[in-house]
Write an enzyme that holds these catalytic residues in place. Structure first.
Site, PDB file in Angstrom:
ATOM      1  N   LYS A   1      33.113  63.776  88.108  1.00  0.00           N
ATOM      2  CA  LYS A   1      32.650  64.232  86.651  1.00  0.00           C
ATOM      3  C   LYS A   1      32.009  62.889  86.328  1.00  0.00           C
ATOM      4  O   LYS A   1      32.663  61.922  85.736  1.00  0.00           O
ATOM      5  CB  LYS A   1      33.525  64.730  85.951  1.00  0.00           C
ATOM      6  CG  LYS A   1      32.724  65.694  84.982  1.00  0.00           C
ATOM      7  CD  LYS A   1      33.114  65.453  83.409  1.00  0.00           C
ATOM      8  CE  LYS A   1      33.101  64.186  82.656  1.00  0.00           C
ATOM      9  NZ  LYS A   1      31.676  63.932  82.022  1.00  0.00           N
TER      10      LYS A   1
ATOM     11  N   GLU B   1      42.163  55.544  75.395  1.00  0.00           N
ATOM     12  CA  GLU B   1      42.423  56.857  74.623  1.00  0.00           C
ATOM     13  C   GLU B   1      42.170  58.243  75.563  1.00  0.00           C
ATOM     14  O   GLU B   1      43.541  58.855  75.433  1.00  0.00           O
ATOM     15  CB  GLU B   1      41.238  56.958  73.491  1.00  0.00           C
ATOM     16  CG  GLU B   1      41.515  58.009  72.533  1.00  0.00           C
ATOM     17  CD  GLU B   1      40.306  58.347  71.522  1.00  0.00           C
ATOM     18  OE1 GLU B   1      39.378  57.592  71.654  1.00  0.00           O
ATOM     19  OE2 GLU B   1      40.239  59.181  70.821  1.00  0.00           O
TER      20      GLU B   1
ATOM     21  N   GLU C   1      41.759  53.017  85.193  1.00  0.00           N
ATOM     22  CA  GLU C   1      41.294  51.798  84.819  1.00  0.00           C
ATOM     23  C   GLU C   1      40.359  51.919  83.468  1.00  0.00           C
ATOM     24  O   GLU C   1      39.476  52.607  83.150  1.00  0.00           O
ATOM     25  CB  GLU C   1      39.768  51.423  85.985  1.00  0.00           C
ATOM     26  CG  GLU C   1      40.130  51.521  87.197  1.00  0.00           C
ATOM     27  CD  GLU C   1      40.774  50.093  87.617  1.00  0.00           C
ATOM     28  OE1 GLU C   1      40.529  49.133  86.900  1.00  0.00           O
ATOM     29  OE2 GLU C   1      41.225  49.683  88.941  1.00  0.00           O
TER      30      GLU C   1
ATOM     31  N   GLU D   1      38.831  47.163  71.139  1.00  0.00           N
ATOM     32  CA  GLU D   1      37.616  47.136  72.271  1.00  0.00           C
ATOM     33  C   GLU D   1      36.766  47.618  71.396  1.00  0.00           C
ATOM     34  O   GLU D   1      36.461  48.784  71.017  1.00  0.00           O
ATOM     35  CB  GLU D   1      37.761  47.922  73.429  1.00  0.00           C
ATOM     36  CG  GLU D   1      36.758  47.867  74.383  1.00  0.00           C
ATOM     37  CD  GLU D   1      36.978  48.436  75.665  1.00  0.00           C
ATOM     38  OE1 GLU D   1      37.440  49.794  75.588  1.00  0.00           O
ATOM     39  OE2 GLU D   1      36.667  47.928  76.809  1.00  0.00           O
TER      40      GLU D   1
ATOM     41  N   GLY E   1      37.600  54.587  82.302  1.00  0.00           N
ATOM     42  CA  GLY E   1      36.975  54.910  80.987  1.00  0.00           C
ATOM     43  C   GLY E   1      37.916  54.279  79.744  1.00  0.00           C
ATOM     44  O   GLY E   1      38.736  53.426  80.237  1.00  0.00           O
TER      45      GLY E   1
ATOM     46  N   CYS F   1      33.903  46.314  80.699  1.00  0.00           N
ATOM     47  CA  CYS F   1      35.101  46.195  79.981  1.00  0.00           C
ATOM     48  C   CYS F   1      35.609  44.848  80.455  1.00  0.00           C
ATOM     49  O   CYS F   1      36.848  44.614  79.971  1.00  0.00           O
ATOM     50  CB  CYS F   1      35.989  47.298  81.212  1.00  0.00           C
ATOM     51  SG  CYS F   1      35.556  46.859  82.816  1.00  0.00           S
TER      52      CYS F   1
ATOM     53  N   GLY G   1      42.307  57.860  78.760  1.00  0.00           N
ATOM     54  CA  GLY G   1      43.379  57.806  80.022  1.00  0.00           C
ATOM     55  C   GLY G   1      44.667  58.138  79.508  1.00  0.00           C
ATOM     56  O   GLY G   1      45.439  58.878  80.379  1.00  0.00           O
TER      57      GLY G   1
HETATM   58  P1  NAP Z   1      35.125  57.625  77.865  1.00  0.00           P
HETATM   59  O1  NAP Z   1      34.853  57.991  76.540  1.00  0.00           O
HETATM   60  O2  NAP Z   1      36.733  57.283  78.216  1.00  0.00           O
HETATM   61  O3  NAP Z   1      34.856  58.514  79.001  1.00  0.00           O
HETATM   62  C1  NAP Z   1      35.004  58.218  80.395  1.00  0.00           C
HETATM   63  C2  NAP Z   1      34.853  59.610  81.009  1.00  0.00           C
HETATM   64  O4  NAP Z   1      35.823  60.390  80.797  1.00  0.00           O
HETATM   65  C3  NAP Z   1      33.391  60.242  80.752  1.00  0.00           C
HETATM   66  O5  NAP Z   1      32.914  60.921  82.043  1.00  0.00           O
HETATM   67  C4  NAP Z   1      33.669  61.311  79.709  1.00  0.00           C
HETATM   68  O6  NAP Z   1      33.251  62.592  79.532  1.00  0.00           O
HETATM   69  C5  NAP Z   1      35.180  61.695  80.278  1.00  0.00           C
HETATM   70  N1  NAP Z   1      36.094  62.134  79.113  1.00  0.00           N
HETATM   71  C6  NAP Z   1      35.800  62.233  77.938  1.00  0.00           C
HETATM   72  N2  NAP Z   1      37.078  62.873  77.215  1.00  0.00           N
HETATM   73  C7  NAP Z   1      37.654  63.503  78.088  1.00  0.00           C
HETATM   74  C8  NAP Z   1      39.129  64.341  78.401  1.00  0.00           C
HETATM   75  N3  NAP Z   1      39.417  64.691  77.182  1.00  0.00           N
HETATM   76  N4  NAP Z   1      39.315  64.611  79.494  1.00  0.00           N
HETATM   77  C9  NAP Z   1      38.741  64.153  80.638  1.00  0.00           C
HETATM   78  N5  NAP Z   1      37.592  63.335  80.668  1.00  0.00           N
HETATM   79  C10 NAP Z   1      37.120  62.892  79.302  1.00  0.00           C
HETATM   80  O7  NAP Z   1      34.865  56.265  78.228  1.00  0.00           O
HETATM   81  P2  NAP Z   1      33.149  55.795  78.171  1.00  0.00           P
HETATM   82  O8  NAP Z   1      32.836  55.486  76.736  1.00  0.00           O
HETATM   83  O9  NAP Z   1      32.417  56.602  79.060  1.00  0.00           O
HETATM   84  O10 NAP Z   1      33.449  54.311  78.905  1.00  0.00           O
HETATM   85  C11 NAP Z   1      33.686  53.208  78.172  1.00  0.00           C
HETATM   86  C12 NAP Z   1      35.130  52.732  78.342  1.00  0.00           C
HETATM   87  O11 NAP Z   1      35.198  52.599  79.688  1.00  0.00           O
HETATM   88  C13 NAP Z   1      35.418  51.435  77.866  1.00  0.00           C
HETATM   89  O12 NAP Z   1      36.648  51.596  77.106  1.00  0.00           O
HETATM   90  C14 NAP Z   1      35.631  50.479  79.062  1.00  0.00           C
HETATM   91  O13 NAP Z   1      36.379  49.374  78.920  1.00  0.00           O
HETATM   92  C15 NAP Z   1      36.075  51.375  80.242  1.00  0.00           C
HETATM   93  N6  NAP Z   1      35.710  50.939  81.490  1.00  0.00           N
HETATM   94  C16 NAP Z   1      36.844  50.544  82.198  1.00  0.00           C
HETATM   95  C17 NAP Z   1      36.539  49.807  83.336  1.00  0.00           C
HETATM   96  C18 NAP Z   1      37.632  49.295  84.239  1.00  0.00           C
HETATM   97  O14 NAP Z   1      37.447  48.936  85.311  1.00  0.00           O
HETATM   98  N7  NAP Z   1      38.816  49.188  83.934  1.00  0.00           N
HETATM   99  C19 NAP Z   1      35.085  50.004  83.774  1.00  0.00           C
HETATM  100  C20 NAP Z   1      34.115  50.594  83.483  1.00  0.00           C
HETATM  101  C21 NAP Z   1      34.582  51.120  81.848  1.00  0.00           C
HETATM  102  P3  NAP Z   1      31.775  62.613  78.470  1.00  0.00           P
HETATM  103  O15 NAP Z   1      30.776  61.562  78.845  1.00  0.00           O
HETATM  104  O16 NAP Z   1      31.239  63.923  78.750  1.00  0.00           O
HETATM  105  O17 NAP Z   1      32.471  62.407  77.147  1.00  0.00           O
END
Ligand code: NAP
Length: 476
Positions: free
Chosen positions: A153, A209, A228, A363, A206, A262, A211
């Site tokens: 997804k 929160e 991650e 962040e 992602g 990240c 996670g």
């Molecule tokens: P996000 O808001 O957590 O979303 C990530 C994914 O989760 C998206 O596909 C999102 O779908 C989905 N999602 C959202 N709410 C959900 C729920 N309640 N249940 C299941 N899935 C859900 O993160 P983001 O804003 O896309 O990405 C930025 C974050 O990713 C930052 O915190 C960054 O640090 C982190 N990140 C970490 C790494 C690492 O290697 N540690 C690498 C890259 C990014 P939708 O798009 O439809 O909301």
């Protein structure tokens, strides 16, 4: 509806999957699992190599699409995101043939043991918008290489390259049901995958929160969860550092991926004796950063991914300034000719020594450099560790002993010395604390997508083994 963030215009539409689609994708992955998992690692790897080859052949189109959908500069997607993703897939496919189990006879008198690594089953892969293509490679491809089937997804802002990648997977002959993609809101589709009893594992990249939420949802059927999550990297400049290198590295560490990485350097701890000089060098370099149309090859920094992301980053800048921060550079929106609706923001430098400020602790995920000063080693290590995250950190010094002490004392999954950002395919990328657990890349990420099975072989051929008396009968 997918937008081009440099204009704020809609460029494409993708389906909004239903709960029935989730069930169908999971059923399809479950059905494909036995045959896929019983292929030899070489057979699976050869198919994945072909996906990597096709991706390399179509790299210009993938780079264009990734930049268009996410706002990353075309030079980054052309020379980094796409070729690096190709390398990630090739590494993971090749390395999947090298994993070994232990065979050991010395612990028991009557037998010998071996360890098998076996695939987990159906893996739900949920990816973020900041590296849409690369994160699928990091999470779905080790799962596939180890014999799992996947339901991916992608993030709602940036699904386009994931859908194109699915076409390549199909083209090389990966059997139907092995690689599935569902598009739609995370709160619906992501949650449905996390709750699904026929999904054996969730690999999530992602925010912290979400996670945490997925960890709760997965408990019902005790799913394996690999997380991650977010980061808040310190960038520590000691008084003996090469300041030219540390300011050049800061621009790269802070602005890679338009400041939406990240691992971005975000907290700049500068030794007080060099802070003024360093801050000036940093700002001089930031003035040269070309913010503009991401599709123009000379652009260094494109727009942020969305309006809400820019609002969020600007909100943090305001909070930082309200809480004793001093604006040193940037803070506003550049005007980019022909892109009036784009989500552009200048790189921004804020000086503060309020360590409790949200711009230090949380962040931001944008091009914001928070500069702080320190006086001694213990102080800077304590402050660096004093956030909930533990993903990446860097140390800038010519003193090897000091660098090695910092490497040991920093509670982060990656510590760079005199650089910031490199993550080769062969090395693990993993978090400490609320940056998650489990690893991406390297052999560790392949292990992540396996169960370990102990297999015990009797070596005596006897009816009664020497230890049976401990349960019943007499000792012989
Ligand atoms: P996000 O808001 O957590 O979303 C990530 C994914 O989760 C998206 O596909 C999102 O779908 C989905 N999602 C959202 N709410 C959900 C729920 N309640 N249940 C299941 N899935 C859900 O993160 P983001 O804003 O896309 O990405 C930025 C974050 O990713 C930052 O915190 C960054 O640090 C982190 N990140 C970490 C790494 C690492 O290697 N540690 C690498 C890259 C990014 P939708 O798009 O439809 O909301």
């Amino acid at each position: 509806m997918e937008a081009d963030p440099s204009h704020g215009r809609i460029i494409d539409q993708v389906p909004h999957a239903s709960k029935e689609d989730v069930n169908e994708a999971v059923d399809s992955a479950r059905e494909a699992f036995p045959a896929w998992s019983r292929l030899t690692p070489a057979d699976r790897a050869n198919m994945l190599f072909r996906v990597a080859d096709l991706l390399a052949q179509n790299s210009a189109e993938f780079a264009r699409l990734e930049s268009l959908n996410s706002g990353k500069s075309i030079k980054q997607t052309t020379d980094y995101d796409v070729p690096y993703t190709v390398d990630n897939i090739r590494y993971l496919a090749g390395a999947s043939r090298t994993l070994e189990g232990k065979a050991m006879a010395e612990y028991v008198s009557d037998g010998t043991s071996a360890v098998r690594r076996e695939p987990i089953g159906v893996v739900g892969v949920i990816t973020p918008w900041n590296y849409p293509l690369m994160m699928v490679a990091w999470r779905a491809f080790p799962a596939l290489a180890m014999g799992n089937t996947v339901v991916v997804k992608p993030a709602s802002y940036t699904p386009l390259t994931t859908l194109e990648l699915a076409r390549l997977v199909e083209k090389v002959g990966v059997p139907k049901g092995v690689f599935n993609v569902l598009t739609g809101p995370g709160g619906e589709i992501g949650e449905a995958l996390a709750r699904h009893h026929d999904v054996d594992m969730i690999a999530f990249t992602g925010s912290t929160e979400v996670g945490k939420r997925l960890s709760e949802l997965g408990t019902e059927n005790v799913k394996k969860i690999s997380l991650e999550l977010g980061g808040k990297a310190p960038f520590i400049v000691f008084d003996d550092a090469n300041l030219e290198a540390a300011s050049e590295g800061a621009v790269v560490g802070g602005l890679v991926n338009n400041g939406q990485d990240c691992a971005n350097a975000t907290r700049f701890y500068i030794h007080a004796s060099v802070a003024e000089r360093y801050q000036k060098m940093l700002v001089d370099r930031l003035r040269k950063v070309r913010v503009g149309d991401p599709m123009v090859p000379k652009t260094d920094m494109g727009p942020l991914v969305s309006e809400s992301q820019r609002d969020r980053v600007e909100g943090y800048i305001q909070k930082g300034l309200q809480e004793e921060g001093k604006l040193v550079y940037g803070g506003g929106r550049p005007r980019v000719e022909g892109h009036e609706g784009g989500y552009f923001l200048y790189p921004t430098v804020i000086f503060t020594n309020n360590h409790a400020s949200p711009i230090v602790q949380e962040e931001i995920f944008g091009p914001v450099f928070t500069v702080l000063t320190f006086e001694d080693y213990d102080e800077v290590i304590d402050k660096s560790n004093e956030v909930v995250y533990g993903l990446g950190a860097s140390v800038w010094t010519k003193d090897v002993t000091r660098a090695m002490n910092a490497v040991r004392d920093l509670r982060f999954g990656t510590v760079w010395v005199n650089d910031h950002v490199p993550v080769p395919s062969e090395m693990p990328w993993a978090g400490y604390k609320q940056s998650g657990h489990g690893a991406s890349l390297s052999a560790y990420s392949l292990e992540e997508f396996t169960y370990i099975k102990h297999v015990y072989f009797d070596l005596t051929g006897k009816t009664r083994k020497s230890w049976y008396y401990q349960v019943y009968g007499a000792k012989e």
